[in-house]
Design an enzyme around this catalytic site. Sequence first.
Site, PDB file in Angstrom:
ATOM      1  N   ASP A  61      52.419  48.685  51.138  1.00  0.00           N
ATOM      2  CA  ASP A  61      52.568  47.745  50.030  1.00  0.00           C
ATOM      3  C   ASP A  61      54.052  47.450  49.852  1.00  0.00           C
ATOM      4  O   ASP A  61      54.899  48.069  50.512  1.00  0.00           O
ATOM      5  CB  ASP A  61      51.966  48.295  48.727  1.00  0.00           C
ATOM      6  CG  ASP A  61      51.373  47.179  47.871  1.00  0.00           C
ATOM      7  OD1 ASP A  61      52.042  46.135  47.699  1.00  0.00           O
ATOM      8  OD2 ASP A  61      50.239  47.341  47.362  1.00  0.00           O
ATOM      9  N   HIS A 121      40.897  37.432  48.865  1.00  0.00           N
ATOM     10  CA  HIS A 121      40.550  36.409  47.873  1.00  0.00           C
ATOM     11  C   HIS A 121      41.779  35.912  47.115  1.00  0.00           C
ATOM     12  O   HIS A 121      41.721  34.902  46.413  1.00  0.00           O
ATOM     13  CB  HIS A 121      39.463  36.911  46.913  1.00  0.00           C
ATOM     14  CG  HIS A 121      39.943  37.864  45.861  1.00  0.00           C
ATOM     15  ND1 HIS A 121      39.292  38.020  44.659  1.00  0.00           N
ATOM     16  CD2 HIS A 121      40.997  38.725  45.829  1.00  0.00           C
ATOM     17  CE1 HIS A 121      39.924  38.919  43.927  1.00  0.00           C
ATOM     18  NE2 HIS A 121      40.954  39.361  44.608  1.00  0.00           N
TER      19      HIS A 121
END
Length: 352
Positions: A218, A256
């Site tokens: 991340d 998404h």
Amino acid sequence: MALPNAVVDSRQELLDAQSHVWNLIYNYISSMSLKSAIQLGIPDAIHKHNKPITLPQLADALSINKAKSPALFRLMRILVHFNIFKHEEEAYSLTRASRLLLRDGPLSFAPLALVGIDAIMVDPFHHMAEWFKDEFPTPFFTRNGKTMWEFGENDEGWNKVFNDGMSSDSHIVNSILVNECKHVFEGLKSVVDVAGGTGVVAKAVAGAFPDIKCVVLDLPQVVDGLKGSENLRFVGGDMFEFIPPADAVILKWILHNWSVEDCVRILKKCKEVIGGIGNGGKVIIVDMVVDCEKQEHSAFQTQLLFDVLMMTVLAGKERTEKEWAHLFSSAGFQNYKITPILGLRSVIEVFP
């Protein structure tokens, strides 16, 4: 004189339509009421009481201004209507929904609920009409002059709220993923959880499958200072530039967030790092598969809400199986398998 039936029906239809529009206009009151309940700690107070609690007892437990006890009753009444709490024999108790809102509960959903209701997420909706006529990618950008990711880089408070929310969602996913989808991880020796936040998913995988080496990738501001374990480590970096090689890549609730073009870029990068593993390599996606024909009305409605949320804050979308298949083929993948086991979301295994 009685009115003709046709006129009566027309009048009733008009009143029903008015009621329907009113409900849409004021639907935000349900989420704002839920936010107040979480912030006040109402679910926790009822849970701590160990039995159904009366309104005066609840007011005392929350240190409510005595003059506002009638308002507390009205807040509880609307939350009972939405099945957040039960009200029987003049006392309130928890439901399955409010048990998910206990702050210290093992599957607490409260942090994610506060993300969705936060003003930072809600304000862009006031700019949607403006956005349809400007050149910006999202209403969020129209409102803030930057993407949500750029906003998080410069706002430590929001960055923490957002990451805490994503972590709380992972607890529910983990309880199903590692217990009921063990086949997904069979034969794997290493996985990398891309955009894995604070590592909740990777920690669950590492704990359930100690022979699998897990990596969390991340952004540096997310993983800086986080400590790993014997089979878990954290790596700071940009998934568009670098993904550590592994047998499998996990993308939980990531794709998404992004446009078709960006999703294809991410998937191609994933394919590169699992390409040398042979038949065992795959991408493990946790995301929604929109299907209006097979889903209940309420589930489909929730997916539509998420779709407009993605459009508003992140330039992403929720996808049908046909749209997912198009992404996979565009990125060079040959096959996929969908397991609809996570309620609104599914586990999608994608193979080179």
